[in-house]
Design a protein around this motif. Sequence first.
Motif, PDB file in Angstrom:
ATOM      1  N   ASP A 198       7.669 -12.163   0.933  1.00  0.00           N
ATOM      2  CA  ASP A 198       8.086 -11.265   1.760  1.00  0.00           C
ATOM      3  C   ASP A 198       6.939 -10.437   2.258  1.00  0.00           C
ATOM      4  O   ASP A 198       5.921 -10.871   2.100  1.00  0.00           O
ATOM      5  CB  ASP A 198       8.195 -10.478  -0.058  1.00  0.00           C
ATOM      6  CG  ASP A 198       9.024 -10.637  -1.176  1.00  0.00           C
ATOM      7  OD1 ASP A 198      10.677 -10.009  -0.152  1.00  0.00           O
ATOM      8  OD2 ASP A 198       9.290 -11.015  -2.383  1.00  0.00           O
TER       9      ASP A 198
ATOM     10  N   TYR B 104       6.084  -7.266   2.896  1.00  0.00           N
ATOM     11  CA  TYR B 104       5.279  -6.219   2.109  1.00  0.00           C
ATOM     12  C   TYR B 104       4.255  -7.421   1.826  1.00  0.00           C
ATOM     13  O   TYR B 104       2.391  -6.180   2.439  1.00  0.00           O
ATOM     14  CB  TYR B 104       6.173  -5.646   0.919  1.00  0.00           C
ATOM     15  CG  TYR B 104       4.537  -4.663   0.298  1.00  0.00           C
ATOM     16  CD1 TYR B 104       5.095  -3.080   1.354  1.00  0.00           C
ATOM     17  CD2 TYR B 104       3.500  -4.556   0.114  1.00  0.00           C
ATOM     18  CE1 TYR B 104       4.351  -1.962   1.141  1.00  0.00           C
ATOM     19  CE2 TYR B 104       2.631  -3.100  -0.271  1.00  0.00           C
ATOM     20  CZ  TYR B 104       2.831  -1.967   0.328  1.00  0.00           C
ATOM     21  OH  TYR B 104       2.293  -1.379  -0.283  1.00  0.00           O
TER      22      TYR B 104
ATOM     23  N   VAL C 293      -0.654   9.071   7.234  1.00  0.00           N
ATOM     24  CA  VAL C 293       0.255   7.846   6.280  1.00  0.00           C
ATOM     25  C   VAL C 293       1.216   7.637   5.232  1.00  0.00           C
ATOM     26  O   VAL C 293       1.769   8.203   4.853  1.00  0.00           O
ATOM     27  CB  VAL C 293      -0.671   7.853   5.116  1.00  0.00           C
ATOM     28  CG1 VAL C 293      -0.271   6.535   4.101  1.00  0.00           C
ATOM     29  CG2 VAL C 293      -2.393   7.982   5.297  1.00  0.00           C
TER      30      VAL C 293
ATOM     31  N   LYS D  23       5.483   6.533   5.062  1.00  0.00           N
ATOM     32  CA  LYS D  23       5.821   5.999   4.633  1.00  0.00           C
ATOM     33  C   LYS D  23       6.669   5.369   5.900  1.00  0.00           C
ATOM     34  O   LYS D  23       7.037   6.064   7.727  1.00  0.00           O
ATOM     35  CB  LYS D  23       7.163   6.660   3.974  1.00  0.00           C
ATOM     36  CG  LYS D  23       6.987   6.822   2.524  1.00  0.00           C
ATOM     37  CD  LYS D  23       7.891   7.236   1.451  1.00  0.00           C
ATOM     38  CE  LYS D  23       7.578   7.955   0.687  1.00  0.00           C
ATOM     39  NZ  LYS D  23       8.360   8.440  -0.466  1.00  0.00           N
TER      40      LYS D  23
ATOM     41  N   LYS E  73      14.130  -4.406   3.149  1.00  0.00           N
ATOM     42  CA  LYS E  73      14.717  -2.886   2.575  1.00  0.00           C
ATOM     43  C   LYS E  73      13.163  -2.367   2.777  1.00  0.00           C
ATOM     44  O   LYS E  73      13.035  -3.125   1.331  1.00  0.00           O
ATOM     45  CB  LYS E  73      15.732  -2.647   1.657  1.00  0.00           C
ATOM     46  CG  LYS E  73      16.096  -1.032   1.889  1.00  0.00           C
ATOM     47  CD  LYS E  73      18.028  -0.976   1.241  1.00  0.00           C
ATOM     48  CE  LYS E  73      17.089  -0.255  -0.195  1.00  0.00           C
ATOM     49  NZ  LYS E  73      18.624  -0.696  -1.320  1.00  0.00           N
ATOM     50  N   VAL E  74      12.332  -1.919   3.004  1.00  0.00           N
ATOM     51  CA  VAL E  74      11.285  -2.165   2.619  1.00  0.00           C
ATOM     52  C   VAL E  74      10.811  -0.447   2.853  1.00  0.00           C
ATOM     53  O   VAL E  74      10.513   0.096   3.901  1.00  0.00           O
ATOM     54  CB  VAL E  74      10.298  -2.696   3.450  1.00  0.00           C
ATOM     55  CG1 VAL E  74       8.714  -2.404   3.157  1.00  0.00           C
ATOM     56  CG2 VAL E  74      10.411  -4.440   3.870  1.00  0.00           C
ATOM     57  N   GLU E  75      10.277   0.058   2.006  1.00  0.00           N
ATOM     58  CA  GLU E  75      10.094   2.034   1.543  1.00  0.00           C
ATOM     59  C   GLU E  75       8.114   2.394   2.855  1.00  0.00           C
ATOM     60  O   GLU E  75       8.112   3.634   3.543  1.00  0.00           O
ATOM     61  CB  GLU E  75       9.982   2.145   0.225  1.00  0.00           C
ATOM     62  CG  GLU E  75       9.718   4.013   0.542  1.00  0.00           C
ATOM     63  CD  GLU E  75       9.942   4.602  -0.733  1.00  0.00           C
ATOM     64  OE1 GLU E  75      10.701   5.507  -0.793  1.00  0.00           O
ATOM     65  OE2 GLU E  75       8.942   4.051  -1.396  1.00  0.00           O
ATOM     66  N   GLY E  76       7.481   1.433   1.994  1.00  0.00           N
ATOM     67  CA  GLY E  76       6.151   1.579   2.522  1.00  0.00           C
ATOM     68  C   GLY E  76       5.435   2.879   2.028  1.00  0.00           C
ATOM     69  O   GLY E  76       6.169   3.827   1.376  1.00  0.00           O
ATOM     70  N   PRO E  77       4.547   3.293   2.328  1.00  0.00           N
ATOM     71  CA  PRO E  77       3.194   2.740   3.311  1.00  0.00           C
ATOM     72  C   PRO E  77       2.884   1.253   3.035  1.00  0.00           C
ATOM     73  O   PRO E  77       3.019   1.561   1.482  1.00  0.00           O
ATOM     74  CB  PRO E  77       2.581   3.533   3.478  1.00  0.00           C
ATOM     75  CG  PRO E  77       2.702   4.356   2.663  1.00  0.00           C
ATOM     76  CD  PRO E  77       3.688   4.473   1.585  1.00  0.00           C
ATOM     77  N   LEU E  78       1.857   0.244   3.526  1.00  0.00           N
ATOM     78  CA  LEU E  78       1.493  -0.651   3.221  1.00  0.00           C
ATOM     79  C   LEU E  78       0.288  -0.121   2.470  1.00  0.00           C
ATOM     80  O   LEU E  78      -0.578   1.217   2.666  1.00  0.00           O
ATOM     81  CB  LEU E  78       0.671  -1.667   4.352  1.00  0.00           C
ATOM     82  CG  LEU E  78      -0.253  -2.759   4.252  1.00  0.00           C
ATOM     83  CD1 LEU E  78       1.560  -3.777   3.555  1.00  0.00           C
ATOM     84  CD2 LEU E  78      -0.362  -3.223   5.208  1.00  0.00           C
ATOM     85  N   ASN E  79      -0.633  -0.752   1.278  1.00  0.00           N
ATOM     86  CA  ASN E  79      -1.490  -0.585   0.906  1.00  0.00           C
ATOM     87  C   ASN E  79      -2.856  -0.653   1.298  1.00  0.00           C
ATOM     88  O   ASN E  79      -4.012  -1.306   0.338  1.00  0.00           O
ATOM     89  CB  ASN E  79      -1.241  -0.300  -1.207  1.00  0.00           C
ATOM     90  CG  ASN E  79      -0.583  -1.920  -1.073  1.00  0.00           C
ATOM     91  OD1 ASN E  79      -1.192  -3.559  -0.001  1.00  0.00           O
ATOM     92  ND2 ASN E  79      -0.917  -2.219  -2.666  1.00  0.00           N
TER      93      ASN E  79
ATOM     94  N   LEU F 114       1.287   1.362  -2.579  1.00  0.00           N
ATOM     95  CA  LEU F 114       0.002   2.284  -2.158  1.00  0.00           C
ATOM     96  C   LEU F 114      -0.138   3.423  -3.444  1.00  0.00           C
ATOM     97  O   LEU F 114       1.283   4.232  -3.832  1.00  0.00           O
ATOM     98  CB  LEU F 114       0.349   3.152  -1.316  1.00  0.00           C
ATOM     99  CG  LEU F 114      -1.105   4.360  -0.531  1.00  0.00           C
ATOM    100  CD1 LEU F 114      -2.293   3.449  -0.430  1.00  0.00           C
ATOM    101  CD2 LEU F 114      -0.608   5.303   0.728  1.00  0.00           C
TER     102      LEU F 114
ATOM    103  N   ARG G  85      10.791  -0.299  -4.405  1.00  0.00           N
ATOM    104  CA  ARG G  85      10.814   0.417  -3.220  1.00  0.00           C
ATOM    105  C   ARG G  85      10.574  -0.437  -2.005  1.00  0.00           C
ATOM    106  O   ARG G  85      11.276  -0.582  -0.611  1.00  0.00           O
ATOM    107  CB  ARG G  85      11.513   1.554  -2.561  1.00  0.00           C
ATOM    108  CG  ARG G  85      12.201   2.216  -3.952  1.00  0.00           C
ATOM    109  CD  ARG G  85      12.382   3.745  -3.250  1.00  0.00           C
ATOM    110  NE  ARG G  85      10.704   4.446  -3.281  1.00  0.00           N
ATOM    111  CZ  ARG G  85      11.308   4.720  -5.010  1.00  0.00           C
ATOM    112  NH1 ARG G  85      12.219   5.453  -5.597  1.00  0.00           N
ATOM    113  NH2 ARG G  85       9.805   5.725  -4.978  1.00  0.00           N
ATOM    114  N   ASN G  86       9.338  -1.222  -2.274  1.00  0.00           N
ATOM    115  CA  ASN G  86       8.966  -2.388  -1.285  1.00  0.00           C
ATOM    116  C   ASN G  86       9.703  -3.472  -1.064  1.00  0.00           C
ATOM    117  O   ASN G  86       8.937  -4.097  -0.256  1.00  0.00           O
ATOM    118  CB  ASN G  86       7.445  -2.013  -1.521  1.00  0.00           C
ATOM    119  CG  ASN G  86       6.512  -1.007  -1.148  1.00  0.00           C
ATOM    120  OD1 ASN G  86       7.129  -0.270  -0.153  1.00  0.00           O
ATOM    121  ND2 ASN G  86       5.972  -0.806  -1.462  1.00  0.00           N
TER     122      ASN G  86
END
Lengths: 447, 447
Positions: A100, A102, A184, A186, A195-201, B60, B133-134
């Motif tokens: 994945d 993410y 920071v 999305k 389909k990825v929302e984000g943001p990265l952690n 996050l 959603r990620n």
Amino acid sequence: MSSHLHLNAFLMSVGHHEAAWRLPESDPHAHIDIDHFVRLAKIAERGKLDSIFFADSPVLMGDPGRRPGGKLEPTVILTAVAVQTSRIGLIATASTSYNDPYNLARRFASVDWVSNGRAGWNIVTTAGADAARNFGLDDTPDHRLRYEKAAEFVEVSTKLWDSWADDAVVADKELGIHADADKVRKIDHRGEFFKVEGPLNVPRSPQGYPLLVQAGSSEDGKEFAARHAEAVFTAQQTIEDALAFYADLKGRARALGRDPDTIKILPGIVPVIGDTEEQARALDAELTRLISPEYARQQLAERFRLPVDDLDLDSELPDVLPTEDDIEGAKSRFTLIVNLARRERLTLRQLIGRLGGGRGHRTFAGTPVQVADTIEDWFRRGAADGFNIMPAVLPSGLERFVDQVVPILQQRGLFRTEYTETTLRGHYGLARPVNQFEAADALVGTL
Amino acid sequence: MSSHLHLNAFLMSVGHHEAAWRLPESDPHAHIDIDHFVRLAKIAERGKLDSIFFADSPVLMGDPGRRPGGKLEPTVILTAVAVQTSRIGLIATASTSYNDPYNLARRFASVDWVSNGRAGWNIVTTAGADAARNFGLDDTPDHRLRYEKAAEFVEVSTKLWDSWADDAVVADKELGIHADADKVRKIDHRGEFFKVEGPLNVPRSPQGYPLLVQAGSSEDGKEFAARHAEAVFTAQQTIEDALAFYADLKGRARALGRDPDTIKILPGIVPVIGDTEEQARALDAELTRLISPEYARQQLAERFRLPVDDLDLDSELPDVLPTEDDIEGAKSRFTLIVNLARRERLTLRQLIGRLGGGRGHRTFAGTPVQVADTIEDWFRRGAADGFNIMPAVLPSGLERFVDQVVPILQQRGLFRTEYTETTLRGHYGLARPVNQFEAADALVGTL
């Protein structure tokens, strides 16, 4: 052409030669011993090499009866090495078909933090039905489809890595403000595959994101490399082929608007080094002797999709073979091997000896000066920006390269004598990537 | 009941208290500094603790504007710590909803190799639409479904870890036989959620597989723990609740045919330690002062699914609240917080102070002797096999616990003074798991 050459050490358990584990000097448990890999990394760092590299596939490769089976997960290896070295770059393969974005983007960002900016990702699409069957599929997705997915995977990953502005963290204890939340973002990626929302952690890492590496030389692979790769590993048997590949790939990058100097091309070489030519050849012959010819014949049959009985060890390859189109993965490697066998009119037994060391990469047995000469020759003639060094036996092959070949390259002014940079991109003379969202904001600011 | 208690240090950036980063002593960049975590691990190892633990979610969490945002990926942290320590156990959370079993099983097997048998996996199903959603989903899968998937995930993982017999590798250089291929098995798993062929590409690791840990206390969570967990982290505010939980879970394990001693129960405690009670209370008050009440109110509103305006900082919780059934994740934590607020008739402002340190875990401010007393009391009365120590501030809170509380527990004969084992399971007094396929073979052999 680069002014200095770049050297990556491609490290594989006790060496690239499939019989290396049978040598008296080899530890047959080294492939699962992290100390072994840390030792190798320190040797490479002593030699001021740009980076080390670990290949990977999420499947048990080959017959565990015949050679050391299994590998430690490569980002685990990179991390263990990172905290016990300070300069050497750290590259690992990870699959865009079986991860994945993410999770993988986050893991590489973490390794980039842990290593203070020394992480690199070799992007692969992973061929093979056996890998597919570890992930709920019956067969490997189509080659073209895998590359389309890989392109979107990289797009998502760079968005995630850029989801934190470099200056997002302010850490104001007095006001209780840790980050400027507007910086920071999305990513709200909605594509064909992801389909990825984000943001990265994970905040943006020291290099911005890991060096992007690629190693496929098929048509799809070259197109992908021209667009995305900053360094390319490739198998080339002759300088003519290497020159053509180099010109082709740099041209493709230029056509896409990239500075061709921002994509570094590193052909593989399996150096079998002896104090004399005779000694080098003797080691090579000893390794060939230790290959199980029947097992190798079976592997060739699988590679060529032929019944094993159609292959006679003392004859050349059959006249009729599948074409590259029939092969789902390692397409260009298939053609390279066929061409090698036909060009040199090798019997299967001879071909097996030639493939044992580098699976199609160029094996070169000789003295340190001879190895340095061939490296210099290819580099000066514009066939390479550097080399992917694949020692047949580890650690001894890497030690010999670092202690005997590198000093010659340094004396000739071809290779650094000290690290001048601290990051992997720095070693390769590449700039830290600009944050795509910051760039977009700056553009809006100028309108 | 165990004869000795077990201690795990639950490590969270600069401490569990959400305002810990604002203290003068805290490094606000520590959450992305691997040296910080290595330092903490060495303190825990100095205290002879059983293990350290890193929670996680692939999203996050919280508002990065208000507290340090993001975390290094936990298996990366474990690996970096593993190669710089020798005894301390290493536990990390990973999600069964957002990983592939093949990749995750391999990564934990790799960490178990790198640490020589010190890896543990806290199995979570990951609540929250933002995490979903990620990974291409619009909302979190249903609670029950997540647990069903988790059970199958664990089944696939143990099969993969057992796909190599312990004695599969023979490494006979003379014969060229590396492994007994019959002892490396495909698993051919075909279930409701996963289809995985195997074998794993890592030989069976020192512990067989990582210690299996679980931390959910909902009905589904307890059933899962009773079946699969070897250690359980849990939030319990009162000894009565802790006794009931302990008896319930051990009873469930017994009903499933397990020896209740093979499942270790560790309630969380947030010790705020001072040389005097007054000093401890002052530190607690200072931390509460640093919480942003408005931000905390907003978080409470989200937790209770209420409009933020319905919450008045100087009143108690509204009479009408959602029920546990309405909540998709952290169900039992929801009930615990409501009960805590109602039982002690806390205003929201007071509740925020109580939650700031441990998000529902029991905060205990006192002297080292007082902390040791409460630990001994709960342990001797059968409410715990040990404790999940959650320092409010790091590293100082862990240092105080290790240097001031642990010696008291040692003097009282409650805690080890030296490590007697080398693996994480060894520390918890648990046996290395038998390989399920070897056990099946042995059974066939006796028929």
